[in-house]
Scaffold this motif. Structure first.
Motif, PDB file in Angstrom:
ATOM      1  N   UNK A 155      28.724 -51.638  67.255  1.00 47.60           N
ATOM      2  CA  UNK A 155      27.588 -51.637  68.177  1.00 47.60           C
ATOM      3  C   UNK A 155      27.588 -52.901  69.019  1.00 47.60           C
ATOM      4  N   UNK A 156      27.902 -54.040  68.390  1.00 50.92           N
ATOM      5  CA  UNK A 156      27.941 -55.306  69.119  1.00 50.92           C
ATOM      6  C   UNK A 156      29.010 -55.285  70.198  1.00 50.92           C
ATOM      7  N   UNK A 157      30.158 -54.686  69.908  1.00 50.97           N
ATOM      8  CA  UNK A 157      31.230 -54.610  70.901  1.00 50.97           C
ATOM      9  C   UNK A 157      30.831 -53.728  72.074  1.00 50.97           C
ATOM     10  N   UNK A 158      30.152 -52.625  71.797  1.00 55.71           N
ATOM     11  CA  UNK A 158      29.691 -51.759  72.889  1.00 55.71           C
ATOM     12  C   UNK A 158      28.634 -52.474  73.734  1.00 55.71           C
ATOM     13  N   UNK A 159      27.772 -53.236  73.101  1.00 52.04           N
ATOM     14  CA  UNK A 159      26.792 -54.003  73.869  1.00 52.04           C
ATOM     15  C   UNK A 159      27.485 -55.010  74.776  1.00 52.04           C
ATOM     16  N   UNK A 160      28.521 -55.670  74.266  1.00 53.61           N
ATOM     17  CA  UNK A 160      29.259 -56.682  75.028  1.00 53.61           C
ATOM     18  C   UNK A 160      29.855 -56.090  76.297  1.00 53.61           C
ATOM     19  N   UNK A 161      30.405 -54.868  76.183  1.00 51.54           N
ATOM     20  CA  UNK A 161      31.130 -54.290  77.313  1.00 51.54           C
ATOM     21  C   UNK A 161      30.340 -53.257  78.102  1.00 51.54           C
ATOM     22  N   UNK A 162      29.238 -52.749  77.539  1.00 51.22           N
ATOM     23  CA  UNK A 162      28.570 -51.616  78.160  1.00 51.22           C
ATOM     24  C   UNK A 162      27.335 -51.896  78.968  1.00 51.22           C
ATOM     25  N   UNK A 163      26.810 -53.120  78.877  1.00 54.08           N
ATOM     26  CA  UNK A 163      25.623 -53.440  79.655  1.00 54.08           C
ATOM     27  C   UNK A 163      24.390 -52.714  79.153  1.00 54.08           C
ATOM     28  N   UNK A 164      23.399 -52.549  80.025  1.00 53.77           N
ATOM     29  CA  UNK A 164      22.130 -51.945  79.633  1.00 53.77           C
ATOM     30  C   UNK A 164      22.280 -50.499  79.161  1.00 53.77           C
ATOM     31  N   UNK A 165      23.299 -49.813  79.664  1.00 51.70           N
ATOM     32  CA  UNK A 165      23.489 -48.396  79.350  1.00 51.70           C
ATOM     33  C   UNK A 165      24.468 -48.206  78.194  1.00 51.70           C
ATOM     34  N   UNK A 166      24.593 -49.193  77.307  1.00 57.06           N
ATOM     35  CA  UNK A 166      25.648 -49.186  76.305  1.00 57.06           C
ATOM     36  C   UNK A 166      25.549 -48.020  75.328  1.00 57.06           C
ATOM     37  N   UNK A 167      24.354 -47.513  75.046  1.00 64.63           N
ATOM     38  CA  UNK A 167      24.230 -46.430  74.073  1.00 64.63           C
ATOM     39  C   UNK A 167      24.852 -45.130  74.567  1.00 64.63           C
TER      40      UNK A 167
END
Length: 406
Positions: free
Chosen positions: A158-170
């Motif tokens: 989840x942390x990696x997706x937040x790092x690369x995905x911005x506000x729309x990471x989910x």
């Protein structure tokens, strides 16, 4: 050779640093959607420079491209690079559609360019160990194998997706598990001389409350967090793989493998591994079970500078030693003491690509083998969407002979 790296996220740093050390690499360039991040890499690793975008990189005189972007972008970027006459190293997966995979194989066949998928499991110590014994005929007939990739979302994903995905990471953290199949499938088919011909897959609908695997938010309409697939193999055997993203986690092997033969059985758990063999001259029931964990242990390694933004739960992916079964004599001496990752595989992957390009030899995980590691997961996801229907898996052939760089 000159390498242009597309994407300068957390994972790319490991390979940028290794290629910068490699004696056969003349220059390393980078490009990133976040220009400041690319500039930071140029300064930190003393690179040759950066390009403002992918188009500029592909128009340059670099002969090779390394794709280190979001996993669903690899297929399109690989095709663009091959069409521009560049050799390609791609992070996993190869692509996320059967059409993209077929197009990459066809383009490599047409151009003769080098394509390599950087599958860490191919140099996983357990896979090296099994591959060697299988090739020597010690297992007898391998009739059943298992490969799992057990990686809980709370274990750094989840942390990696937040790092690369911005506000729309989910919307992208809901990435379907079977579209990231190569750490499991690649380990089994990296040891067995066969390929998958059909699959039946079940998807487990997520019950979490964090909204990650919400089909209404997901870019792929996906609500499966855990998936299990049973594959028929061309040699008449069977392979089962698990891709788990909601699972109780313990420190140990995220990728783990098991091979069941008529003469030997290898079983790896999250923390160890055993080999069961028939004892010469004795009944099968009196065979020996040997603890081979020491041969496969890599140790924690040391994390290099510049990785302070990586979630601590992901450190084993970026810091690793080497195992006794991994032959370091084939590596450039410049890699001695350099940071490693994913159970000692990074050094081999970085060197394989350089070897392939400089000798014009297709690497072990070339386009054809990459297709065999990736396409079964693509079809498995479709099977799960159809309630577990058994579906055929296309195959693109053997490709050139393995160069034997183990």
């Amino acid at each position: 050779m000159k390498i242009g790296v597309i994407g300068t996220g957390q994972f790319a740093r490991s390979f940028i640093a290794l290629w910068q050390l490699h004696p056969a690499v003349e220059a390393v360039y980078v490009t990133d959607l976040v220009a400041e991040r690319a500039a930071q890499h140029v300064e930190q690793y003393d690179l040759a420079g950066s390009f403002p975008d992918v188009d500029a990189l592909l128009a340059s005189d670099v002969d090779s491209v390394a794709i280190m972007t979001q996993r669903w972008t690899h297929g399109e970027l690989a095709l663009r690079a091959l069409e521009a006459g560049k050799h390609v190293y791609s992070a996993v997966p190869m692509a996320i559609t059967a059409e993209e995979i077929a197009a990459i194989v066809a383009k490599v066949e047409e151009t003769g360019l080098i394509y390599m998928m950087g599958e860490t499991s191919y140099y996983n110590p357990a896979v090296i160990y099994a591959r060697t014994r299988i090739a020597e005929g010690r297992f007898g007939r391998v009739f059943y194998s298992e490969g799992d990739y057990v990686h809980d979302m709370d274990n750094g994903f989840s942390a990696a997706y937040r790092f690369s995905g911005g506000e729309d990471w989910k919307s992208t953290a809901s990435y379907p598990p079977m579209l990231y199949p190569t750490h499991a499938i690649g380990g089994v088919l990296g040891a067995l001389p066969t390929y998958a011909t059909s699959v039946s897959c079940l998807g487990i609908v997520d019950t979490g409350t964090d909204g990650i695997f919400d089909a209404t938010l997901s870019r792929w309409g996906n609500d499966f967090s855990n998936m299990t697939a049973l594959f028929e193999l061309a040699d008449g055997g069977a392979m089962r793989t698990n891709e788990f993203r909601r699972v109780g986690y313990w420190k140990g092997h995220e990728s783990r493998f098991r091979f069941y033969g008529t003469e030997e059985v290898f079983e790896q758990s999250g923390t160890g591994a055993t080999l069961s063999v028939k004892t010469e001259g004795e009944d099968y029931a009196k065979g020996d079970t040997l603890d081979v964990s020491d041969l496969l242990a890599t140790g924690p390694g040391e994390l290099p500078e510049g990785f302070g933004d990586v979630d601590p739960a992901l450190m084993q992916s970026f810091a690793s030693g080497s195992a006794k079964v991994q032959d370091r004599s084939r590596l450039p001496r410049e890699f001695d003491g350099a940071h490693n990752g994913h159970e000692g595989s990074h050094h081999y992957l970085a060197d394989d690509f350089v070897r392939a390009v400089t000798t014009r030899t297709q690497p072990p995980v070339n386009a054809w083998r990459a297709a065999r590691f990736t396409l079964p997961g693509v079809i498995a996801f479709e099977s799960a969407r159809q309630g577990g229907a058994r579906l055929p898996i296309p195959d693109h052939g053997d490709g050139p002979a393995d160069p034997g760089w183990d």
